[in-house]
Design a protein around this motif. Structure first.
Motif, mmCIF file in Angstrom:
data_model
loop_
_atom_site.group_PDB
_atom_site.id
_atom_site.type_symbol
_atom_site.label_atom_id
_atom_site.label_comp_id
_atom_site.label_asym_id
_atom_site.label_seq_id
_atom_site.Cartn_x
_atom_site.Cartn_y
_atom_site.Cartn_z
ATOM 1 N N SER A 112 21.981 -104.887 -27.082
ATOM 2 C CA SER A 112 21.842 -106.131 -27.217
ATOM 3 C C SER A 112 20.310 -106.561 -27.517
ATOM 4 N N LEU A 113 19.938 -107.525 -28.664
ATOM 5 C CA LEU A 113 18.587 -107.577 -29.061
ATOM 6 C C LEU A 113 18.274 -109.081 -28.840
ATOM 7 N N ASN A 114 16.936 -109.245 -28.128
ATOM 8 C CA ASN A 114 16.679 -110.494 -27.671
ATOM 9 C C ASN A 114 15.102 -110.378 -28.368
ATOM 10 N N VAL A 115 15.315 -111.401 -29.559
ATOM 11 C CA VAL A 115 14.242 -111.702 -30.457
ATOM 12 C C VAL A 115 13.538 -113.084 -30.519
ATOM 13 N N ASN A 116 12.231 -112.999 -30.079
ATOM 14 C CA ASN A 116 11.689 -114.221 -30.171
ATOM 15 C C ASN A 116 10.214 -114.122 -31.023
ATOM 16 N N ILE A 117 10.380 -114.419 -32.277
ATOM 17 C CA ILE A 117 9.206 -114.024 -33.067
ATOM 18 C C ILE A 117 9.192 -115.237 -34.278
ATOM 19 N N GLN A 118 7.908 -115.509 -34.500
ATOM 20 C CA GLN A 118 7.709 -116.653 -35.317
ATOM 21 C C GLN A 118 7.229 -116.068 -36.761
ATOM 22 N N ASP A 119 6.973 -117.177 -37.576
ATOM 23 C CA ASP A 119 6.489 -116.818 -39.025
ATOM 24 C C ASP A 119 5.298 -117.126 -38.821
ATOM 25 N N TYR A 120 4.163 -115.965 -38.368
ATOM 26 C CA TYR A 120 2.856 -116.065 -38.489
ATOM 27 C C TYR A 120 2.477 -115.228 -39.554
ATOM 28 N N ASN A 143 3.829 -112.543 -43.966
ATOM 29 C CA ASN A 143 4.553 -113.097 -42.929
ATOM 30 C C ASN A 143 5.082 -111.785 -42.085
ATOM 31 N N VAL A 144 4.293 -111.534 -41.011
ATOM 32 C CA VAL A 144 4.652 -110.405 -39.947
ATOM 33 C C VAL A 144 5.973 -110.773 -39.179
ATOM 34 N N GLY A 145 6.268 -112.022 -39.147
ATOM 35 C CA GLY A 145 7.582 -112.283 -38.543
ATOM 36 C C GLY A 145 8.514 -112.031 -39.184
ATOM 37 N N GLU A 146 8.679 -112.370 -40.355
ATOM 38 C CA GLU A 146 9.803 -112.093 -41.284
ATOM 39 C C GLU A 146 9.798 -110.395 -41.728
#
Length: 351
Positions: free
Chosen positions: A229-237, A207-210
């Motif tokens: 500040s951290l803006n994260v938009n990642i998915q469990d791919y 799981n690259v997102g994790e």
């Protein structure tokens, strides 16, 4: 018309070229010999007795053909011999370290190909020599600086008149420089190890997102220290690759973003999945990269800050670039000075 003639020339192989040359030499020799005997007969130099002699005429013909043929061959072969001598001279200069040498042989077609291959080889060797020189110079600088610093502060620490605060400060510097030296050695070894790899090993699905989220947590203290500040938009791919190597990529790019982003700045991490690949972006609003430096950021030991005042040794992005290419992916960087930098990584999701 010229394109057709170029194609025709390229189809003529070296053996045919030589065969045609021999044929024309033979033909010219026969023609000239025949004309000589013809004019000799007209001007009375060749009488009936000589013409009817079964031995003298063939011998004279043989001698004439030999002299004429040898002369024509010597004249026509000068160009070929000249080309070979040029090639020998060029290889001698190249072997002596003159990588600026270039050949411009045009014919026969095989010599033209040989010339192009030689020029490409000389260009590659010249590039390798420049990289080698840069590597030695930069490595020497990066290796020498912390050693000199450690030596200097170690000598100062021998002074009994230092206050406790001064001693603590100098010891911290020694520890920091030692860590920098250890990091340099580790990065050089890591780069050396992955540069010898041509095939990716220890592949597996994960799981690259994790994984990226875990890297963010590992660097949380650095984010807090600079109030970023951290803006994260990642998915469990799911991604197929070497998990350990890719972990270095995410840590390195995040660490670089933190390093070059001012206090209270912002770092964005986003991810999207295409039909056959996963695209991951790391974006910051830091100092950015100068356009002249952008093409060299993946070179070993290259640093935009020529004063070397910024922490780092210029190996991180070289390692990142090699790891991404081992995964048959691509990495691109876009940047605007004083506005920020974006690294875009594209990795096939079905290796």
């Amino acid at each position: 018309m010229s394109k057709m003639s170029n194609k025709l020339n390229n189809r003529i192989s070296l053996p045919i070229y030589f065969s045609l040359a021999v044929f024309f030499i033979f033909l010219i020799t026969v023609v000239i010999t025949g004309l000589l005997f013809y004019f000799a007969r007209i001007f009375g130099l060749l009488n009936e007795h000589i013409a009817q002699d079964g031995t003298l005429l063939p011998v004279m013909t043989l001698i004439a053909c030999t002299i004429i043929g040898t002369t024509i061959s010597a004249v026509t072969s000068r160009k070929m011999v000249k080309s070979i001598r040029m090639f020998i001279e060029a290889t001698d200069r190249l072997a002596s370290g003159d990588f600026s040498m270039r050949l411009q042989l045009k014919s026969p077609p095989e010599f033209k190909i040989l010339s192009e291959n030689f020029n490409r080889m000389a260009e590659e060797l010249g590039g390798i020599e420049i990289l080698r020189t840069d590597f030695v110079n930069n490595f020497s600088h990066e290796f020498k600086t912390p050693i000199v610093s450690i030596k200097g502060f170690a000598e100062v620490l021998k002074n009994d008149d230092l206050t406790k605060e001064e001693r603590e400060e100098y010891l911290d510097i020694v520890i920091e420089e030692s860590a920098r030296l250890a990091s340099l050695a580790s990065n050089v070894l890591e780069l050396s190890k992955i540069e010898t790899q041509s095939i990716l090993t220890n592949k597996g699905w994960f799981n690259v997102g994790e994984q990226i989220r875990q890297c963010v947590l590992l660097l949380a203290a650095k984010f807090e220290k600079k109030n970023l500040s951290l803006n994260v938009n990642i998915q469990d791919y799911e991604l197929s690759g070497n998990k350990e190597l890719l972990n270095q990529v995410w840590l390195n790019l995040l660490d670089n973003a933190i390093k070059f982003t001012p206090e209270h700045g912002e770092i964005k991490v986003s991810m999207e999945k295409n039909e056959d690949s996963i695209v991951i972006l790391f974006r910051d609003n830091g100092s950015g990269i100068h356009p002249e430096a952008l093409p060299r950021i993946f070179d070993k030991f290259y640093q935009q800050d020529t004063s070397h005042s910024t922490a780092g040794n210029g190996l991180g992005l070289a390692i990142v670039n090699k790891i991404i290419h081992l995964h048959e992916g691509t990495i691109a960087c876009s940047s605007t000075p004083s506005q920020g930098t974006t690294f875009t990584i594209t990795i096939p999701n079905g290796l």
